[in-house]
Enzyme design. Sequence first.
Site, PDB file in Angstrom:
ATOM      1  N   HIS D  57       0.946  -1.119  -0.130  1.00  0.00           N
ATOM      2  CA  HIS D  57       0.116  -0.034  -0.075  1.00  0.00           C
ATOM      3  C   HIS D  57       0.887   1.170  -0.159  1.00  0.00           C
ATOM      4  CE1 HIS D  57      -3.193  -2.727   0.965  1.00  0.00           C
ATOM      5  NE2 HIS D  57      -2.606  -3.137   2.335  1.00  0.00           N
ATOM      6  N   LYS D 105      -6.048  -0.376  10.743  1.00  0.00           N
ATOM      7  CA  LYS D 105      -7.223  -0.384   9.882  1.00  0.00           C
ATOM      8  C   LYS D 105      -8.170  -1.706  10.021  1.00  0.00           C
ATOM      9  CE  LYS D 105      -4.330  -0.705   6.309  1.00  0.00           C
ATOM     10  NZ  LYS D 105      -3.088  -0.944   6.776  1.00  0.00           N
ATOM     11  N   ASP D 110      -5.167  -7.497  11.038  1.00  0.00           N
ATOM     12  CA  ASP D 110      -4.643  -6.202  11.750  1.00  0.00           C
ATOM     13  C   ASP D 110      -5.320  -6.065  13.185  1.00  0.00           C
ATOM     14  OD1 ASP D 110      -3.159  -4.310   9.379  1.00  0.00           O
ATOM     15  OD2 ASP D 110      -4.686  -5.763   8.736  1.00  0.00           O
ATOM     16  N   HIS D 219      -6.746  -4.361  -1.042  1.00  0.00           N
ATOM     17  CA  HIS D 219      -5.902  -5.901  -0.997  1.00  0.00           C
ATOM     18  C   HIS D 219      -6.038  -6.597  -2.198  1.00  0.00           C
ATOM     19  CE1 HIS D 219      -6.215  -4.512   3.332  1.00  0.00           C
ATOM     20  NE2 HIS D 219      -4.990  -5.088   3.390  1.00  0.00           N
TER      21      HIS D 219
END
Lengths: 208, 208, 333, 333
Positions: D57, D105, D110, D219
């Site tokens: 990212h 996020k 995560d 993603h």
Amino acid sequence: MGLDVNWALRWLALSADAMAEHREELIELDRPIGDSDHGENMDRGFKAVMVKLAEAPPETAGAALKLTAMTLMSKVGGAAGPLYGTAFLRAGTALGDAADVDAATLASAFQAARDGIVARGKAESGDKTMVDAWTPAVDAAAAAAGDSDVRKVLLAAAEAAEAGAVSTDPMLARKGRASYLGERSIGHRDPGAVSSALILRAAVGAAE
Amino acid sequence: MGLDVNWALRWLALSADAMAEHREELIELDRPIGDSDHGENMDRGFKAVMVKLAEAPPETAGAALKLTAMTLMSKVGGAAGPLYGTAFLRAGTALGDAADVDAATLASAFQAARDGIVARGKAESGDKTMVDAWTPAVDAAAAAAGDSDVRKVLLAAAEAAEAGAVSTDPMLARKGRASYLGERSIGHRDPGAVSSALILRAAVGAAE
Amino acid sequence: MKKLINDPRAVVDESVEGFGLAHADLVTVFADPKYIVRKDAPVAGKVGLVSGGGSGHEPLHGGYVGMGMLDAAVPGAVFTSPTPDQILPATLAVNSGAGVVHIVKNYTGDVLNFETAAELAQAEGVDIRTVLVNDDVAVQDSLYTAGRRGVGGTVLVEKIAGAAAERGDNLDAVAAIGDRVNQNVRSMGVALTACTVPHAGAPSFVLEENEIEIGIGIHGEPGRHRIAMENADGITDRLLEPVVSDLGLASGDKVLLFVNGMGGTPQSELYIVYRRAAQQLAGQGITVERSLVGNYITSLEMQGCSITVLRLDDEMTALWDAPVHTPALRWGV
Amino acid sequence: MKKLINDPRAVVDESVEGFGLAHADLVTVFADPKYIVRKDAPVAGKVGLVSGGGSGHEPLHGGYVGMGMLDAAVPGAVFTSPTPDQILPATLAVNSGAGVVHIVKNYTGDVLNFETAAELAQAEGVDIRTVLVNDDVAVQDSLYTAGRRGVGGTVLVEKIAGAAAERGDNLDAVAAIGDRVNQNVRSMGVALTACTVPHAGAPSFVLEENEIEIGIGIHGEPGRHRIAMENADGITDRLLEPVVSDLGLASGDKVLLFVNGMGGTPQSELYIVYRRAAQQLAGQGITVERSLVGNYITSLEMQGCSITVLRLDDEMTALWDAPVHTPALRWGV
Ligand SMILES: Nc1ncnc2c1ncn2[C@@H]1O[C@H](COP(=O)(O)OP(=O)(O)O)[C@@H](O)[C@H]1O
Ligand SMILES: Nc1ncnc2c1ncn2[C@@H]1O[C@H](COP(=O)(O)OP(=O)(O)O)[C@@H](O)[C@H]1O
Ligand SMILES: [Mg+2]
Ligand SMILES: [Mg+2]
Ligand SMILES: [Mg+2]
Ligand SMILES: [Mg+2]
């Protein structure tokens, strides 16, 4: 006969083999409803487990599972890392220091693993996650534990997990990355459920 | 009979038609040895010329060519804009205020156009540019100008330009964007030579 | 062709309009003829800097309009040089009386159009100097060709000459520092994929899955030669070696290392290239004193990169470090 | 798959190494376990800010480490959340005693990995707060799902919470402003093409020449639905409308408009989208007070964009404007 540390080490080695062998398949399953990394994550994680086990060979099955847990937690990342990490940690704890694991302890270790996954991930049955492999596996293991043959417990768990993985096909995902897809998640098999079934099948092979 | 302002206007209109019709072909020619814009540039430029001519209709052929020059300079950009701009400016100047262009004047206007292109672009014959269409055209026009039939002059120029464009195929480019390709420029036709031939062919049609 | 555009022929109009809306604090956009000027232009007593060229290389040049860099940018159609009727008013708009420097990438079209505009501006009493950028070592330099193209070095010329103008250098001095940057900078690029010009509708060339083009320019034009795909380190070595040898770099030299993305390459890949290039330079005793990594001079959505190396001296380093405030490059303010 | 990489499994290692070489003045990179910390961390008395997530990212998150933004970033494998054994040392490294905020996020991976790391850090006596970012309106928000993803809003949370930490806000205050940004920000994205994870070797989904995916995450995962290709204005409207209505924006509101590229989209196209979005907001009486256009949170080489709108109040605007000095975002210094 119970299951000793060598069984646990064989189990983990066969799991590592299965993750390497099914790496692409698990990536493919994770592609349409996820992010194409499950096979890579599991393969990387179990390769690291093999290194760790070789560096400091554990003395009990419980210790082997705990070392596996710590390694998966620190090497896998993503959703699967903490979930499998917790599962192996709880299972290892349930096995305690036993040199030989009997059928009832084995069934309760599977139960502890499943409960760990649910505690961390908050998924329910039918949410299209690895829980849909583990819950039937745990139930089948408990039912089979009665006649105290560990091989039957392992086999029952593996077969139920495999059926459980297949059962995720028509489910609408409500947890994990696949849930973002809503209706479009229907018709795909959950990669974590498949890797769970592979790992439980490896446990059978290790006891042969 | 000479060529008057209406011939010039028809010439420019037919040139605009040719650029629109051959837009894709000129883009395609500019793709392997250039940057895929020659057809777009020429089409945009001659469309703008049509608008300008309609806004303020010129009274002489020379004035029509000068207005064309200014419009191409300000609307085409790239290498072709200034080169064609200079060519039409010099040609227009060579025609002067004549109401009817005779064969000798016509031939000298073509010569002036070619000289303008060379003055700006510094290309020599054989460098694989529009000069390789213009130089044979100018020579053929000069030779044909002797028997003072403007149509023959126009036809000779157009045919020579067409042959000249074809002759660029085996050349190794030494000017313009195609020169960056070195040996790889060989085997492709120069787009500017082709557009030049189209414009000179339009001049024939306008006199029919 | 799949693009976030409306009418393929309105791409530059709408994009520049959006750019003007997003950066109204820094620039003023004129629509017809199209050019972009620094909000506070002309800056009293300052030499004006104007650059321009075909569109499709964003953030070049509009992204570099602002304090410490360009006073105006003139965008042509995609990959097509702008015309004198754009360059002239841009030049007049930024002339404070101290004269204007045109920074021109060495392409026939750019050279001819800026040449005409410079003549017209001079006729209106504006003193003009032209800095020609021709840093692309992929092109054989020769009297008998159009010469080397202007590529990545352009960004560095604009920044450093811009800083010189901002500190008050006169017209000749600004042009001289621009020329000095150009003499000390070299670049070379690679394409992994081609790009598609909106009005052309099809890619400018076709690369197979295992092919790359070495020595590309920034207009989607094919490069010098096509080779089989290699890994990043191998490609980096192929780009860096001719740059270093053409510059004649030696141990002890200080450089700015600029790894530029062509528009469609992830930043992570640019850093993999940067890593190798920095290691190779260090191995030759060359010190990377400054660096720049990112999409600064692009070819639409092309995948690939270019490597640019600038041999630094103390003055160039100081001018590089000087404050700059533009949409695409900002520091010190 | 054609990428400027060496070993597909070494992409993150080599890229982060190159990043560290290029930005050695701003950050220190640790290789194993991998994390990136601000050069001068821990800053005495300052609340530490740590974020992280899967790689791919870029510039998120490493590009935002520095004065006025993050104190540390923790990069996982491509598209895979980092592990507690990375997050913990990063957290400890930036703790000055004032506590650490984790900006996470909202993805299962995560959340779980940061949760474990927070527990471990707390066990070592570090006070932790977690700001969860979940701004993606493409995902139906429900108690019975994983909830909305964190996407473009993350960049704004990191900048604004970072500025609050830099001015000396305490742990709860920094977390509170982070939450406030999250509550006032919404995003939605579109993909024109898929991206290819290096270790996967094939695109994450396949789009035909005339198809686009609406409501994608970051993603490479498929979006909510697939529609026929539309023009930029139509696509912009599709993204903007749910963002505006979910935020409940009304005439008189002031916003920050952020048009983000997914990695493979030319800047010129992002400005075409920005133009339409700005016009639409203006038409509704909503004032665009600040803007951001570019590749700030990407999906490798994916073509497409996302639109993020943040409802501003005076404090958020001031914190947005506050100086920041990171590899990818810099102003005021
Ligand atoms: N909340 C959850 N509870 C149980 N299992 C989950 C949950 N979320 C995700 N999973 C499992 O994790 C698998 C995905 O793992 P992986 O692809 O490695 O991580 P990520 O989704 O972060 O990329 C899913 O297939 C699913 O079985
Ligand atoms: N130095 C030159 N002298 C004469 N003609 C040239 C020169 N450079 C380029 N040309 C002509 O210009 C044509 C290309 O025009 P065009 O594609 O519109 O401009 P650009 O090359 O700037 O994209 C070439 O095909 C060639 O005929
Ligand atoms: Mg996954
Ligand atoms: Mg061309
Ligand atoms: Mg061109
Ligand atoms: Mg993942």
